[in-house]
Design an enzyme around this catalytic site. Structure first.
Site, PDB file in Angstrom:
ATOM      1  N   ASP A 187       4.987  31.157  -2.123  1.00  0.00           N
ATOM      2  CA  ASP A 187       4.774  29.960  -2.713  1.00  0.00           C
ATOM      3  C   ASP A 187       5.600  28.838  -1.878  1.00  0.00           C
ATOM      4  O   ASP A 187       6.689  29.234  -1.118  1.00  0.00           O
ATOM      5  CB  ASP A 187       5.433  29.980  -3.882  1.00  0.00           C
ATOM      6  CG  ASP A 187       4.782  28.890  -4.835  1.00  0.00           C
ATOM      7  OD1 ASP A 187       3.639  28.683  -5.259  1.00  0.00           O
ATOM      8  OD2 ASP A 187       5.524  27.816  -4.757  1.00  0.00           O
ATOM      9  N   THR A 188       5.033  27.725  -1.822  1.00  0.00           N
ATOM     10  CA  THR A 188       5.617  26.765  -0.963  1.00  0.00           C
ATOM     11  C   THR A 188       5.965  25.557  -1.775  1.00  0.00           C
ATOM     12  O   THR A 188       5.165  25.095  -2.827  1.00  0.00           O
ATOM     13  CB  THR A 188       4.589  26.216   0.037  1.00  0.00           C
ATOM     14  OG1 THR A 188       4.399  27.214   0.897  1.00  0.00           O
ATOM     15  CG2 THR A 188       5.213  25.076   0.783  1.00  0.00           C
TER      16      THR A 188
END
Length: 217
Positions: free
Chosen positions: A90-91
């Site tokens: 996840d970013t």
């Protein structure tokens, strides 16, 4: 969640199987760039709303862990005799402690760009790997500075539609690459998957990361 083999497009190999817990075409393309082809894609639909006062780094970590756990639970619904590695990521884009959204409407994207204009922001990408040996994770922090954006820059970029669904309202691998004055850290992490760290984690957990390299010649 329907996690039958047909639903996730499973293709079992004889010795190892990699499942990417993501529907992101960018993460898939990055894995393919280093010669790794997932055997299945298993998107994990989760609530990505930040908790009150949750630091951006911890948000990225929590979301990657939750995606991994969601995909793991779904995989338990099928018979997996082949050794399986599960990868999630996840970013999160942040200015200070403020987490920027994954822009879904033009006004949201324009607000992000105005906030990022002429200043440095941070991008946190967390990756988690579940293997037959256990679980490991890593967080990569990158710093990106944008040029001062003009009204034409913002208007033109919003009109492109490239920002849609992107953390921070931009995609560095596209038109917004022209806005970047400086990047300290991992370019691939800003795109969505830090390649060095991903390969290191998978290899450290026993996944044959170079198995497909011979077919690239």
């Amino acid at each position: 969640m329907d996690a039958t083999p047909e639903a996730i497009g499973a293709t079992q190999g004889p010795t190892a199987r990699l499942v990417l817990a993501s529907a992101s075409p960018r993460r898939l393309a990055l894995l393919q760039q280093i010669g790794i082809e997932p055997d299945a894609l298993l998107p994990a639909e989760i609530d990505e709303t930040p908790r009150k006062a949750e630091p951006p780094r911890e948000l990225a970590r929590r979301l990657a862990r939750t995606k991994l756990a969601t995909a793991e639970a779904a995989l338990h619904l099928e018979d997996t005799k082949t050794p399986t590695w599960l990868l999630s990521a996840d970013t999160v884009v942040a200015v200070g402690r403020r987490v920027l959204p994954k822009a879904e409407v033009p006004d949201e994207a324009a607000d992000c760009l105005r906030l990022l204009s002429g200043r440095q922001h941070r991008v946190f990408t967390a990756i988690c790997v579940l293997s037959p040996r256990g679980r490991r994770e890593r967080i990569v922090e990158s710093r990106v500075r944008f040029k001062r954006l003009s009204g034409r820059d913002i208007q033109g970029y919003v009109a492109s539609g490239e920002w849609r669904g992107k953390a921070g309202g931009y995609a560095i691998q596209g038109l917004a690459g022209a806005f970047v004055v400086k990047l300290v850290g991992s370019y691939s992490a800003v795109v969505g998957l830090p390649l060095y760290e991903t390969m290191s984690l998978l290899e450290g957990e026993g996944y044959p990361v170079r198995a497909g390299w011979g077919s690239l010649a």
